[in-house]
Structure formats: structure tokens, C-alpha cells
Design an enzyme around this catalytic site. Structure first.
Site, short mmCIF file in Angstrom:
data_model
loop_
_atom_site.label_atom_id
_atom_site.label_comp_id
_atom_site.label_asym_id
_atom_site.label_seq_id
_atom_site.Cartn_x
_atom_site.Cartn_y
_atom_site.Cartn_z
N SER A 100 6.54 -6.36 -0.92
CA SER A 100 7.90 -6.63 -1.63
C SER A 100 7.34 -6.20 -3.18
O SER A 100 6.37 -7.10 -3.81
CB SER A 100 8.09 -8.37 -1.57
OG SER A 100 9.27 -8.57 -2.44
N LYS A 153 6.62 -7.99 19.86
CA LYS A 153 5.95 -9.31 18.81
C LYS A 153 5.39 -10.21 19.88
O LYS A 153 6.17 -10.82 20.73
CB LYS A 153 7.24 -9.84 18.17
CG LYS A 153 6.72 -11.24 17.47
CD LYS A 153 6.46 -10.83 16.14
CE LYS A 153 5.90 -12.36 15.63
NZ LYS A 153 5.60 -12.25 14.08
N ALA A 163 0.98 -12.48 14.02
CA ALA A 163 1.62 -13.42 13.40
C ALA A 163 0.90 -13.92 12.37
O ALA A 163 -0.48 -14.03 12.65
CB ALA A 163 1.58 -14.53 14.70
N1 LIG Z 1 10.77 -6.40 0.60
C1 LIG Z 1 11.47 -7.62 0.57
N2 LIG Z 1 12.67 -7.89 0.31
C2 LIG Z 1 13.35 -9.01 0.35
N3 LIG Z 1 12.87 -9.95 1.21
C3 LIG Z 1 11.67 -9.60 1.54
C4 LIG Z 1 10.76 -8.63 1.71
N4 LIG Z 1 9.97 -8.75 2.25
C5 LIG Z 1 9.62 -9.89 3.06
N5 LIG Z 1 10.96 -10.60 2.26
C6 LIG Z 1 11.22 -11.87 2.86
O1 LIG Z 1 10.30 -12.76 2.92
C7 LIG Z 1 10.10 -13.55 3.81
C8 LIG Z 1 8.76 -13.29 4.60
O2 LIG Z 1 8.93 -11.86 5.18
P1 LIG Z 1 8.56 -11.62 6.49
O3 LIG Z 1 9.52 -12.32 7.42
O4 LIG Z 1 8.67 -10.18 6.87
O5 LIG Z 1 7.12 -11.94 6.55
P2 LIG Z 1 5.94 -11.85 7.78
O6 LIG Z 1 4.63 -11.41 7.12
O7 LIG Z 1 6.58 -11.06 8.93
O8 LIG Z 1 5.59 -13.23 8.57
P3 LIG Z 1 5.43 -13.76 9.86
O9 LIG Z 1 3.80 -14.18 9.91
O10 LIG Z 1 6.18 -14.93 10.03
O11 LIG Z 1 5.49 -13.00 10.85
C9 LIG Z 1 11.40 -13.21 4.72
O12 LIG Z 1 12.21 -14.32 4.36
C10 LIG Z 1 11.75 -11.93 4.18
O13 LIG Z 1 13.35 -11.85 4.36
C1 LIG Z 2 5.46 -19.77 11.46
C2 LIG Z 2 5.04 -18.46 10.63
N1 LIG Z 2 6.41 -17.68 10.08
C3 LIG Z 2 4.23 -17.38 11.46
N2 LIG Z 2 4.85 -16.82 12.43
C4 LIG Z 2 2.73 -17.96 11.85
C5 LIG Z 2 1.77 -17.96 10.69
C6 LIG Z 2 0.39 -18.65 11.14
C7 LIG Z 2 -0.47 -18.85 9.87
C8 LIG Z 2 -1.67 -19.48 10.39
C9 LIG Z 2 -2.67 -19.64 9.08
O1 LIG Z 2 -3.23 -18.57 8.69
O2 LIG Z 2 -2.67 -20.76 8.44
MG LIG Z 3 7.15 -11.43 10.81
#
Ligand SMILES: Nc1ncnc2c1ncn2[C@@H]1O[C@H](COP(=O)(O)OP(=O)(O)OP(=O)(O)O)[C@@H](O)[C@H]1O
Ligand SMILES: C[C@H](N)[C@H](N)CCCCCC(=O)O
Ligand SMILES: [Mg+2]
Length: 241
Positions: free
Chosen positions: A174, A40, A114
Site C-alpha cells: 500500500s 489459500k 496467513a
Molecule cells: N493497496 C491497498 N489499497 C487499499 N486497501 C488495501 C491495500 N492493501 C491492503 N488493503 C486493505 O488492508 C487490509 C489488509 O489487506 P489484506 O487483506 O490484503 O492483508 P493480508 O496481508 O492478506 O492479511 P491476512 O494475513 O489476513 O491474509 C484489507 O482491508 C485490504 O482491503
Molecule cells: C486473522 C488474520 N487476518 C490472519 N488471517 C491470521 C494472522 C495470524 C497472525 C499471527 C501472528 O503473527 O501473531
Molecule cells: Mg490475506
């Protein structure tokens, strides 16, 4: 030294399930016998002692070798969060080193961005640049199931291709038990319009499963042919197990 394969994991935006999908690929690829590490490059929205995305992945999958190159407390795009914190932005060279070290020791290294693909990791750095710099073998694109995803998926895939990168598959982050009309149509339209197959569908609630259940079920959420084609047949000779 021969290295393992490297896939970036991006998405159409933040909160689409990249971390859950990264955890699911880690678990699924582990069950076909390949070793997996996760990078990450930049974590935002957590303080030094709080769990970030790597911790979420370990909570779901168990011990996973990982690397995080920078973190900033504000829940913002990394470039903005770095500026507000007064800390220096992440260096591309640190990300390249981290990914290189993981890829030297593992069959598969996943690099979770991110937010979406154009989010600035540093003032002049996006996941597109990182993916090119580490010569990523493929880019996994995590997409929401519902209305609006077709446009965002096409924009994301277009940006990857314009940068000379290969989208290796779309994963629906999801998928609810009772999909609506748009979701049902999107299952086929996403592939048709982007030219990238939907290779995974993660059920809603997967992120809350107990680790044993998550690990046991993860393989069933992906196209098995995709898993073996992308992650098993490419296992590099000479990568220590
Ligand atoms: N299939 C799923 N079942 C349950 N919860 C989910 C699922 N996919 C995502 N979530 C929930 O949705 C939220 C966002 O998911 P996740 O943290 O994986 O997003 P991300 O795309 O990694 O975001 P970031 O840009 O912050 O890294 C989290 O709280 C996660 O637990
Ligand atoms: C804090 C958040 N969960 C991510 N890690 C960062 C997402 C940045 C998004 C910025 C944007 O596209 O506007
Ligand atoms: Mg994430």
C-alpha cells in the site's frame, strides 16, 4: 504431467496487503496471457458462509479458480484457531494435493499464506514447509511502505533463504499518494538491504477499486520485466489453456 509454476505469497505480517497483491498479480499475469489459480491453504477469521481471501480476490479480479483447504472462525493464527474450534488442523498432504491439482491445469498457481512466514498453519507447519513441499518456484514478499519495514523485510527474507527458498520479489502492499520520508527512503533501502528487488508497488486504495479498473491498472503496478520473467517465459508446454 508438466505443471505450471507455483509462487507463494507471504508478507512481513498480517494485514500488509497479501490478498490485494495476490489479486493484482492474478490480474496482471492474466493480461500477459497466462492462466492463474489461487490456493489459500488456511483461512481464519470468517465463518463458513462469509467471504474469505479467495472471495476478495474474485471481487477484484472476477472469476478465478481457487482452493481453500481449511477454515476456522476465530481471527487468529490457524494453529490457534483450529485448537480453539475443536476442528482438526490442516494437513500438509491436503495442501500439496490442492496446489498440485491447480498447478496441473494452470500456468501459474499462487499460494497465499496467513500472516507472516512463521505463522503456524498447523502445530508443526509454516508456509516455509508448504513452499518447500510444493517446490515453489519463488516467494513473493509483501511489505508495508513505512518505518519498521526494513527490519521485518530482512527477517522475512532471511527466514526464506535459511529454508532454501528463493524470494522472487518484494511488493509494497500500500503506497500512499503522499509518502513520508521513511517511505521514500525505503523504496531504495528495501532492495539494497535484502538483496531482493522491489518489483511491485500497489497504490493505497487499490483494494477498493471497481473490478474493471483493478484489472486494467494492475499490470502498471509491477515491473513488466519481472512479470514476464517470472510468469510468462516459464509457461509450461502441455499445460491445458
Ligand atoms: N493497496 C491497498 N489499497 C487499499 N486497501 C488495501 C491495500 N492493501 C491492503 N488493503 C486493505 O488492508 C487490509 C489488509 O489487506 P489484506 O487483506 O490484503 O492483508 P493480508 O496481508 O492478506 O492479511 P491476512 O494475513 O489476513 O491474509 C484489507 O482491508 C485490504 O482491503
Ligand atoms: C486473522 C488474520 N487476518 C490472519 N488471517 C491470521 C494472522 C495470524 C497472525 C499471527 C501472528 O503473527 O501473531
Ligand atoms: Mg490475506
Amino acid at each position: 504431467m508438466t505443471r505450471g509454476i507455483v509462487h507463494a505469497v507471504t508478507g512481513t505480517s498480517t494485514d500488509v496487503g497479501k490478498t490485494v497483491v495476490t489479486a493484482a498479480i492474478t490480474a496482471a499475469v492474466g493480461t500477459i496471457g497466462a492462466s492463474v489459480a489461487v490456493c489459500k491453504p488456511v483461512q481464519t477469521g470468517v465463518s463458513e458462509d462469509q467471504p474469505g481471501d479467495l472471495a476478495d480476490i474474485r471481487r477484484l479480479v472476477g472469476p478465478v479458480v481457487g482452493a481453500e483447504c481449511a477454515r476456522y472462525p476465530d481471527p487468529l493464527a490457524p494453529e490457534t484457531a483450529a485448537r480453539r474450534s475443536g476442528m482438526p488442523p490442516v494437513l500438509l498432504s491436503d495442501i500439496i494435493d490442492a496446489v498440485g491439482e491447480l498447478a496441473a491445469r494452470h500456468d501459474v498457481t499462487l499460494v497465499e499464506g496467513a500472516g507472516g512466514v512463521l505463522v503456524r498453519l498447523a502445530p508443526d507447519l509454516t508456509l516455509l514447509d508448504v513452499s518447500s513441499a510444493v517446490a515453489a518456484d519463488g516467494i513473493v514478499v509483501v511489505v508495508p511502505a513505512g518505518l519498521g519495514t526494513l527490519n521485518h523485510a530482512e527477517l522475512t527474507v532471511g527466514a526464506l533463504r535459511a529454508h532454501g527458498l528463493r524470494p522472487s520479489g518484494l511488493v509494497i502492499g500500500s503506497w500512499p499518494q503522499e509518502p513520508d520520508l521513511a517511505m521514500t527512503c525505503n523504496r531504495t533501502d528495501l532492495s539494497r538491504l535484502t538483496g531482493v528487488p522491489v518489483v511491485g508497488v500497489i497504490p493505497t486504495g487499490a483494494g477498493s477499486l471497481a473490478p474493471d479498473d483493478f484489472r486494467r491498472r494492475a499490470g502498471s503496478w509491477f515491473d513488466p520485466h519481472w512479470l514476464t520473467t517470472e510468469f510468462a517465459v516459464h509457461r509450461r508446454e502441455g499445460v491445458p489453456q
